[in-house]
Scaffold this motif. Sequence first.
Motif, PDB file in Angstrom:
ATOM      1  N   GLN A 240     -26.146  25.094 -43.057  1.00  0.00           N
ATOM      2  CA  GLN A 240     -26.580  25.217 -41.666  1.00  0.00           C
ATOM      3  C   GLN A 240     -25.948  26.428 -40.988  1.00  0.00           C
ATOM      4  O   GLN A 240     -24.953  26.988 -41.448  1.00  0.00           O
ATOM      5  CB  GLN A 240     -26.213  23.955 -40.893  1.00  0.00           C
ATOM      6  CG  GLN A 240     -24.724  23.794 -40.626  1.00  0.00           C
ATOM      7  CD  GLN A 240     -24.365  22.387 -40.210  1.00  0.00           C
ATOM      8  OE1 GLN A 240     -24.557  21.441 -40.948  1.00  0.00           O
ATOM      9  NE2 GLN A 240     -23.836  22.251 -39.001  1.00  0.00           N
ATOM     10  N   THR A 241     -26.558  26.831 -39.901  1.00  0.00           N
ATOM     11  CA  THR A 241     -26.061  27.954 -39.095  1.00  0.00           C
ATOM     12  C   THR A 241     -24.628  27.676 -38.644  1.00  0.00           C
ATOM     13  O   THR A 241     -24.278  26.548 -38.307  1.00  0.00           O
ATOM     14  CB  THR A 241     -26.965  28.128 -37.862  1.00  0.00           C
ATOM     15  OG1 THR A 241     -28.292  28.353 -38.319  1.00  0.00           O
ATOM     16  CG2 THR A 241     -26.529  29.313 -37.032  1.00  0.00           C
ATOM     17  N   GLY A 242     -23.803  28.720 -38.639  1.00  0.00           N
ATOM     18  CA  GLY A 242     -22.439  28.595 -38.136  1.00  0.00           C
ATOM     19  C   GLY A 242     -21.425  28.191 -39.185  1.00  0.00           C
ATOM     20  O   GLY A 242     -20.288  27.877 -38.865  1.00  0.00           O
ATOM     21  N   MET A 243     -21.826  28.186 -40.459  1.00  0.00           N
ATOM     22  CA  MET A 243     -20.903  27.764 -41.527  1.00  0.00           C
ATOM     23  C   MET A 243     -20.211  28.932 -42.213  1.00  0.00           C
ATOM     24  O   MET A 243     -19.553  28.748 -43.232  1.00  0.00           O
ATOM     25  CB  MET A 243     -21.644  26.935 -42.567  1.00  0.00           C
ATOM     26  CG  MET A 243     -21.778  25.479 -42.195  1.00  0.00           C
ATOM     27  SD  MET A 243     -21.821  24.465 -43.670  1.00  0.00           S
ATOM     28  CE  MET A 243     -21.179  22.911 -43.063  1.00  0.00           C
ATOM     29  N   GLY A 244     -20.402  30.142 -41.703  1.00  0.00           N
ATOM     30  CA  GLY A 244     -19.771  31.292 -42.350  1.00  0.00           C
ATOM     31  C   GLY A 244     -20.490  31.697 -43.619  1.00  0.00           C
ATOM     32  O   GLY A 244     -19.866  32.012 -44.641  1.00  0.00           O
ATOM     33  N   LYS A 245     -21.835  31.732 -43.552  1.00  0.00           N
ATOM     34  CA  LYS A 245     -22.628  32.061 -44.743  1.00  0.00           C
ATOM     35  C   LYS A 245     -22.420  33.506 -45.183  1.00  0.00           C
ATOM     36  O   LYS A 245     -22.413  33.795 -46.377  1.00  0.00           O
ATOM     37  CB  LYS A 245     -24.121  31.806 -44.472  1.00  0.00           C
ATOM     38  CG  LYS A 245     -24.493  30.334 -44.503  1.00  0.00           C
ATOM     39  CD  LYS A 245     -25.998  30.127 -44.458  1.00  0.00           C
ATOM     40  CE  LYS A 245     -26.585  30.475 -43.106  1.00  0.00           C
ATOM     41  NZ  LYS A 245     -28.031  30.235 -43.039  1.00  0.00           N
ATOM     42  N   THR A 246     -22.249  34.414 -44.222  1.00  0.00           N
ATOM     43  CA  THR A 246     -22.052  35.819 -44.590  1.00  0.00           C
ATOM     44  C   THR A 246     -20.775  35.977 -45.409  1.00  0.00           C
ATOM     45  O   THR A 246     -20.767  36.612 -46.470  1.00  0.00           O
ATOM     46  CB  THR A 246     -21.990  36.700 -43.329  1.00  0.00           C
ATOM     47  OG1 THR A 246     -23.214  36.560 -42.603  1.00  0.00           O
ATOM     48  CG2 THR A 246     -21.785  38.159 -43.699  1.00  0.00           C
ATOM     49  N   GLU A 247     -19.678  35.376 -44.926  1.00  0.00           N
ATOM     50  CA  GLU A 247     -18.406  35.430 -45.665  1.00  0.00           C
ATOM     51  C   GLU A 247     -18.566  34.777 -47.042  1.00  0.00           C
ATOM     52  O   GLU A 247     -18.047  35.290 -48.042  1.00  0.00           O
ATOM     53  CB  GLU A 247     -17.285  34.730 -44.891  1.00  0.00           C
ATOM     54  CG  GLU A 247     -16.749  35.513 -43.713  1.00  0.00           C
ATOM     55  CD  GLU A 247     -17.615  35.425 -42.459  1.00  0.00           C
ATOM     56  OE1 GLU A 247     -17.242  36.018 -41.443  1.00  0.00           O
ATOM     57  OE2 GLU A 247     -18.669  34.756 -42.500  1.00  0.00           O
ATOM     58  N   ALA A 248     -19.317  33.668 -47.082  1.00  0.00           N
ATOM     59  CA  ALA A 248     -19.534  32.970 -48.356  1.00  0.00           C
ATOM     60  C   ALA A 248     -20.238  33.879 -49.357  1.00  0.00           C
ATOM     61  O   ALA A 248     -19.866  33.946 -50.533  1.00  0.00           O
ATOM     62  CB  ALA A 248     -20.348  31.700 -48.121  1.00  0.00           C
ATOM     63  N   PHE A 377     -28.204  36.800 -58.725  1.00  0.00           N
ATOM     64  CA  PHE A 377     -28.688  36.689 -57.359  1.00  0.00           C
ATOM     65  C   PHE A 377     -28.132  35.447 -56.682  1.00  0.00           C
ATOM     66  O   PHE A 377     -27.704  34.488 -57.330  1.00  0.00           O
ATOM     67  CB  PHE A 377     -30.219  36.675 -57.317  1.00  0.00           C
ATOM     68  CG  PHE A 377     -30.853  35.509 -58.048  1.00  0.00           C
ATOM     69  CD1 PHE A 377     -30.984  34.273 -57.426  1.00  0.00           C
ATOM     70  CD2 PHE A 377     -31.294  35.652 -59.348  1.00  0.00           C
ATOM     71  CE1 PHE A 377     -31.549  33.200 -58.096  1.00  0.00           C
ATOM     72  CE2 PHE A 377     -31.864  34.588 -60.029  1.00  0.00           C
ATOM     73  CZ  PHE A 377     -31.996  33.357 -59.402  1.00  0.00           C
ATOM     74  N   MET A 378     -28.162  35.514 -55.354  1.00  0.00           N
ATOM     75  CA  MET A 378     -27.791  34.364 -54.522  1.00  0.00           C
ATOM     76  C   MET A 378     -28.860  34.196 -53.459  1.00  0.00           C
ATOM     77  O   MET A 378     -29.197  35.143 -52.752  1.00  0.00           O
ATOM     78  CB  MET A 378     -26.437  34.605 -53.859  1.00  0.00           C
ATOM     79  CG  MET A 378     -26.024  33.512 -52.889  1.00  0.00           C
ATOM     80  SD  MET A 378     -24.399  33.876 -52.202  1.00  0.00           S
ATOM     81  CE  MET A 378     -24.125  32.426 -51.194  1.00  0.00           C
ATOM     82  N   ILE A 379     -29.416  33.000 -53.362  1.00  0.00           N
ATOM     83  CA  ILE A 379     -30.337  32.661 -52.275  1.00  0.00           C
ATOM     84  C   ILE A 379     -29.548  31.830 -51.282  1.00  0.00           C
ATOM     85  O   ILE A 379     -28.946  30.815 -51.641  1.00  0.00           O
ATOM     86  CB  ILE A 379     -31.558  31.867 -52.792  1.00  0.00           C
ATOM     87  CG1 ILE A 379     -32.382  32.727 -53.737  1.00  0.00           C
ATOM     88  CG2 ILE A 379     -32.417  31.382 -51.634  1.00  0.00           C
ATOM     89  CD1 ILE A 379     -33.507  31.971 -54.427  1.00  0.00           C
ATOM     90  N   MET A 380     -29.536  32.282 -50.036  1.00  0.00           N
ATOM     91  CA  MET A 380     -28.719  31.646 -49.008  1.00  0.00           C
ATOM     92  C   MET A 380     -29.623  31.363 -47.809  1.00  0.00           C
ATOM     93  O   MET A 380     -30.250  32.281 -47.278  1.00  0.00           O
ATOM     94  CB  MET A 380     -27.604  32.627 -48.629  1.00  0.00           C
ATOM     95  CG  MET A 380     -26.649  32.154 -47.581  1.00  0.00           C
ATOM     96  SD  MET A 380     -25.271  33.315 -47.415  1.00  0.00           S
ATOM     97  CE  MET A 380     -26.050  34.748 -46.711  1.00  0.00           C
ATOM     98  N   THR A 381     -29.731  30.114 -47.428  1.00  0.00           N
ATOM     99  CA  THR A 381     -30.710  29.780 -46.393  1.00  0.00           C
ATOM    100  C   THR A 381     -30.331  28.516 -45.643  1.00  0.00           C
ATOM    101  O   THR A 381     -29.587  27.671 -46.160  1.00  0.00           O
ATOM    102  CB  THR A 381     -32.107  29.610 -47.047  1.00  0.00           C
ATOM    103  OG1 THR A 381     -33.071  29.353 -46.060  1.00  0.00           O
ATOM    104  CG2 THR A 381     -32.114  28.493 -48.072  1.00  0.00           C
ATOM    105  N   ALA A 382     -30.827  28.397 -44.414  1.00  0.00           N
ATOM    106  CA  ALA A 382     -30.591  27.164 -43.641  1.00  0.00           C
ATOM    107  C   ALA A 382     -31.562  26.077 -44.085  1.00  0.00           C
ATOM    108  O   ALA A 382     -31.235  24.886 -44.041  1.00  0.00           O
ATOM    109  CB  ALA A 382     -30.753  27.454 -42.150  1.00  0.00           C
TER     110      ALA A 382
END
Length: 726
Positions: A240-248, A377-382
């Motif tokens: 979900q949004t706000g979990m620090g996905k960019t850092e992850a 690759f990494m798929i990262m999504t809400a």
Amino acid sequence: MTFYAKSETKETIREHTDRLLDNLRLLKDSYGHKFVRMDERMWELLRIAAEYHDVGKANTVFQNKIRRAIHEEMLETDCDADVPHNYLSVGLIPFSQLDLTKEESRLLIHAVGYHHERDKLPDKEMIRHILETDVMNQRNAISEHMKLPLAEKLSFRFVDRLLKRYTIHDGDQFWNYVLLKGLLHRIDHAASAHLPVEIDIDQSIGASVRNYMKKQGFRKNALQQFTEANQDKNVVVVAQTGMGKTEAALLWVGEDKAFFTLPLRVSINAIYERIRDKMGYDAVGLLHSTSVHYLAEKGEENWEALKQQSQQLSTKLLMTTIDQILKFPFYYRGFEKELATMANAKIVIDEIQAYDPKIAAMLIKALEMIHNVGGKFMIMTATLPTLYLDELKKRNIIAEEHSAFGEFIDTSKHRHRIQLHAKEITEGLEDIVRKAQTSQVLVIVNTVRRAIELYQNLLEQELHIPVYLLHSQFTQEDRQLLERKIKEFNEEKINGIWITTQLVEASIDIDFDYLFTEMSTLDSLFQRLGRCYRKRILDEERCNVHIFTENISGVPRVYNEHLVNESIKLLQPYDGHILDERTKVEMVKQLYERKRLIGTAFLQEFEDALYMFDNLDPYGMNKKEAQRKLRDIQNIQVVPRRIYDGIIDLLEAYAACRDVKKRLLLRMEIEKKTVSVPRFVAEKYVSERLPKPFEHIYIIDVEYDFQRETWKGKGILLNTPMSTIY
């Protein structure tokens, strides 16, 4: 005898070739262990290809072209035929001395023969004529200049072999060819630009993120620990949004070379700035259609170097859009360079659900191709549509042994209680106004026309609260102004109303008290919810999200009607109730199950696009054609007549300017005055184009309404021809 390769630098063929070999060594020493398909024999084939790729430039017609450009004496010749040098180079390779297998010979013939992609196919008789009557007469001089053995006897069977190009049906050899040719492109282009093929090899973004988090007093959460622990695998993450996905994502990248993609340029710019300025990581590049404008405007002193390094794909971490680096499923001529660059790198696809089904199909095909050349690759999504995940599994792209899948959702914090209204959003204006007396109210609708209608309605009421409008059809500079204004308005806790379109769904970081929105598909709707109580917990009984489900604008042109109706059905049990993050994820999964999509235009578009990519004839288009297919060609850039009249002096200054930097700044100023509008709507008002190089911009005879001092106005008024608005 001197044989030239370049006129700009008076560089000889040998000097240019040595640059390629330097870059080959740099690439192998830096990332050789990352190339799954590049064994020692493949590296040796690449070295041979580099040595011989430009030998054909020694033909007299080519040499005289350069000599004319650098004002040197012409060489005498009876040969005036002009054949691309790449075809001639193959004829001079001494295959009999190289101890190659038949397949290795084919790889070398095609890598060298097509290291420049030409519209003109090889012509055996023309090639024979030049090699026999011109080049072989200079064979000893060329051999001495190049310090290479050359073919002693000419054979022209290679032309027949060149005409039978590699295709996907060649199996593993196709992927070997992609790597050999693509890496030859990379080292050749870098050598021509006088740049290293890879830079900042030792700079680790993972280390920078860890240092940044430590300084900020942050501890890695479960998501970030998961991605960091799976750096050696393909990763699919729903969070979900706000979990620090960019850092992850950056922790997953670790010490590797990587590409980070997002759907929106403004989001890419924001993350680029954060990585460079806040995390202190300067081995990051930026590549999208307006990245040079952004870098120059931001005041980057070395924007020219950054631009070149980004375009050559040499930066350690590149923030970019998919149309720049992932269009190789179109198999355009020269696609191998971008795909081969993925072979020693990682790629992050952020928010895959934000792309339309045709683009999502292209992304899935791109990931399959990346998997085949050995990239990760990494798929990262809400929210991840089930249809896409099933397709990835079906193609064995995310098989268990080399992939990790994780969901990270915090169900303890509730942010949204929804209320459905079986009426049109215009009927909710009274409630909107009432709440705006004491709160910040965000209104999101599906079309610009509906947004202007609501805005006009509220203006006519002469309210004593501020009302603003933001959509895509303001000029670039006015839109940027409004985007800044909505953030300031939100941060300063001013009560009032902002009426917007889906423009704010993902690109603008705001946190309003109430959201009033037209219904859309669930994935889009849940993005909208992220603009309300984004950073707060809802600890009371009131509904802070109001969703209007009748007479919805933008259906079916913007949103698929079946998916919108199914979305309403899935939402109905939650009317008046909390909608938690786990529920949102599960609902999107249900909405995009294949069985629910059967018979829909959405599924048809997705499957048709996949079929096309699976059966595409390689080399049928060039790179620009592929790019056009990706970009939204339904939109055109326009400048309203009144604004055009005010920039004539800028256009004249641009035409007269010879300074590269000043020209760029003038160009930016001109393009800031443009608006992107749907072609089908704008065409009837278009009168003429701007002069070169702005011929992609049309002058449009309609009104434009905006006052910069008050931030008030409706933008371009496509239904209002020139009149007396001001």
